[in-house]
Design a protein around this motif. Sequence first.
Motif, PDB file in Angstrom:
ATOM      1  N   ASN A  35       0.827  -1.214   0.000  1.00 40.42           N
ATOM      2  CA  ASN A  35       0.000   0.000   0.000  1.00 40.42           C
ATOM      3  C   ASN A  35       0.861   1.265   0.000  1.00 40.42           C
ATOM      4  OD1 ASN A  35      -2.470  -1.340  -0.088  1.00 40.42           O
ATOM      5  ND2 ASN A  35      -2.593  -1.493   2.143  1.00 40.42           N
ATOM      6  N   GLU A  36       1.964   1.252   0.736  1.00 39.16           N
ATOM      7  CA  GLU A  36       2.872   2.399   0.740  1.00 39.16           C
ATOM      8  C   GLU A  36       3.499   2.593  -0.645  1.00 39.16           C
ATOM      9  OE1 GLU A  36       4.406   2.238   5.390  1.00 39.16           O
ATOM     10  OE2 GLU A  36       5.399   0.990   3.879  1.00 39.16           O
ATOM     11  N   LEU A  37       3.935   1.500  -1.262  1.00 41.74           N
ATOM     12  CA  LEU A  37       4.505   1.580  -2.605  1.00 41.74           C
ATOM     13  C   LEU A  37       3.471   2.075  -3.607  1.00 41.74           C
ATOM     14  CD1 LEU A  37       6.565  -1.731  -2.629  1.00 41.74           C
ATOM     15  CD2 LEU A  37       7.500   0.579  -2.761  1.00 41.74           C
ATOM     16  N   ALA A  38       2.252   1.538  -3.498  1.00 38.29           N
ATOM     17  CA  ALA A  38       1.184   1.927  -4.427  1.00 38.29           C
ATOM     18  C   ALA A  38       0.864   3.413  -4.293  1.00 38.29           C
ATOM     19  CB  ALA A  38      -0.062   1.082  -4.179  1.00 38.29           C
ATOM     20  N   ALA A  39       0.760   3.891  -3.066  1.00 36.43           N
ATOM     21  CA  ALA A  39       0.452   5.313  -2.850  1.00 36.43           C
ATOM     22  C   ALA A  39       1.585   6.196  -3.359  1.00 36.43           C
ATOM     23  CB  ALA A  39       0.200   5.571  -1.367  1.00 36.43           C
ATOM     24  N   PHE A  40       2.818   5.816  -3.062  1.00 35.42           N
ATOM     25  CA  PHE A  40       3.963   6.621  -3.467  1.00 35.42           C
ATOM     26  C   PHE A  40       4.072   6.713  -4.987  1.00 35.42           C
ATOM     27  CE2 PHE A  40       8.449   7.142  -4.612  1.00 35.42           C
ATOM     28  CZ  PHE A  40       8.741   8.304  -3.929  1.00 35.42           C
ATOM     29  N   HIS A  41       3.901   5.576  -5.664  1.00 34.47           N
ATOM     30  CA  HIS A  41       4.061   5.538  -7.122  1.00 34.47           C
ATOM     31  C   HIS A  41       2.755   5.764  -7.886  1.00 34.47           C
ATOM     32  CE1 HIS A  41       8.234   4.371  -6.906  1.00 34.47           C
ATOM     33  NE2 HIS A  41       7.935   3.418  -6.061  1.00 34.47           N
ATOM     34  N   ARG A  42       1.663   5.890  -7.128  1.00 34.48           N
ATOM     35  CA  ARG A  42       0.337   6.080  -7.727  1.00 34.48           C
ATOM     36  C   ARG A  42       0.000   4.950  -8.701  1.00 34.48           C
ATOM     37  NH1 ARG A  42       1.203  12.432  -8.487  1.00 34.48           N
ATOM     38  NH2 ARG A  42       0.856  12.991  -6.327  1.00 34.48           N
ATOM     39  N   ILE A  43       0.123   3.737  -8.165  1.00 34.76           N
ATOM     40  CA  ILE A  43      -0.189   2.546  -8.945  1.00 34.76           C
ATOM     41  C   ILE A  43      -1.145   1.674  -8.143  1.00 34.76           C
ATOM     42  CG2 ILE A  43       2.005   2.530 -10.214  1.00 34.76           C
ATOM     43  CD1 ILE A  43       2.976   0.346  -8.264  1.00 34.76           C
ATOM     44  N   ASN A  44      -1.665   0.661  -8.779  1.00 37.97           N
ATOM     45  CA  ASN A  44      -2.562  -0.288  -8.129  1.00 37.97           C
ATOM     46  C   ASN A  44      -1.777  -1.100  -7.100  1.00 37.97           C
ATOM     47  OD1 ASN A  44      -4.053  -2.744  -7.644  1.00 37.97           O
ATOM     48  ND2 ASN A  44      -5.307  -2.204  -9.414  1.00 37.97           N
ATOM     49  N   PRO A  45      -2.323  -1.296  -5.900  1.00 39.65           N
ATOM     50  CA  PRO A  45      -1.626  -2.110  -4.889  1.00 39.65           C
ATOM     51  C   PRO A  45      -1.301  -3.526  -5.380  1.00 39.65           C
ATOM     52  CG  PRO A  45      -3.412  -0.915  -3.858  1.00 39.65           C
ATOM     53  CD  PRO A  45      -3.548  -0.685  -5.346  1.00 39.65           C
ATOM     54  N   ALA A  46      -2.146  -4.077  -6.254  1.00 38.19           N
ATOM     55  CA  ALA A  46      -1.876  -5.417  -6.787  1.00 38.19           C
ATOM     56  C   ALA A  46      -0.593  -5.426  -7.622  1.00 38.19           C
ATOM     57  CB  ALA A  46      -3.054  -5.910  -7.614  1.00 38.19           C
ATOM     58  N   THR A  47      -0.327  -4.328  -8.309  1.00 38.27           N
ATOM     59  CA  THR A  47       0.901  -4.220  -9.106  1.00 38.27           C
ATOM     60  C   THR A  47       2.116  -4.210  -8.185  1.00 38.27           C
ATOM     61  OG1 THR A  47      -0.270  -3.000 -10.830  1.00 38.27           O
ATOM     62  CG2 THR A  47       2.125  -2.786 -10.792  1.00 38.27           C
ATOM     63  N   ALA A  48       2.046  -3.421  -7.122  1.00 37.93           N
ATOM     64  CA  ALA A  48       3.134  -3.383  -6.143  1.00 37.93           C
ATOM     65  C   ALA A  48       3.306  -4.755  -5.498  1.00 37.93           C
ATOM     66  CB  ALA A  48       2.861  -2.317  -5.087  1.00 37.93           C
ATOM     67  N   ALA A  49       2.194  -5.423  -5.192  1.00 36.09           N
ATOM     68  CA  ALA A  49       2.249  -6.758  -4.585  1.00 36.09           C
ATOM     69  C   ALA A  49       2.931  -7.755  -5.515  1.00 36.09           C
ATOM     70  CB  ALA A  49       0.849  -7.236  -4.229  1.00 36.09           C
ATOM     71  N   ASN A  50       2.715  -7.626  -6.807  1.00 35.99           N
ATOM     72  CA  ASN A  50       3.382  -8.519  -7.761  1.00 35.99           C
ATOM     73  C   ASN A  50       4.903  -8.337  -7.712  1.00 35.99           C
ATOM     74  OD1 ASN A  50       1.085  -9.781  -8.711  1.00 35.99           O
ATOM     75  ND2 ASN A  50       0.834  -8.395 -10.447  1.00 35.99           N
ATOM     76  N   GLY A  51       5.338  -7.090  -7.605  1.00 39.33           N
ATOM     77  CA  GLY A  51       6.774  -6.827  -7.497  1.00 39.33           C
ATOM     78  C   GLY A  51       7.361  -7.410  -6.223  1.00 39.33           C
TER      79      GLY A  51
END
Length: 121
Positions: A35-51
Amino acid sequence: MKDDGRPLFLQIAEQIENAIIDGSLPEETRVPSTNELAAFHRINPATAANGISRLVADGLLYKRRGIGMFVARGARDLLLERRRESFGRTYIAPLLTEAHKLGMDAEDLKKMIDFWREDQP
């Protein structure tokens, strides 16, 4: 995140790998949540979770239940080994192939490297 043509989850994973390599994310350190990555990069949390999942699968991160994801022991050494191997395949092997075509030996290459190193700011 910049659009460099690669999937965003790969860019997230590489960004974390780079932070592990340069020491800004030492071993046993908590990494940002999805969620922190998603908010920072303005992307979907699922995308950050995949990384993040990719890094877990590679043995670079592990989960502490209820606390978050952490950099695994030995992650930096593992990444350095992988990157050195990749560097060799990507740059050194073609360099040696071309040097051979040009009739250059190891001493010629060393002189060339020294020349270009001195020419850098």
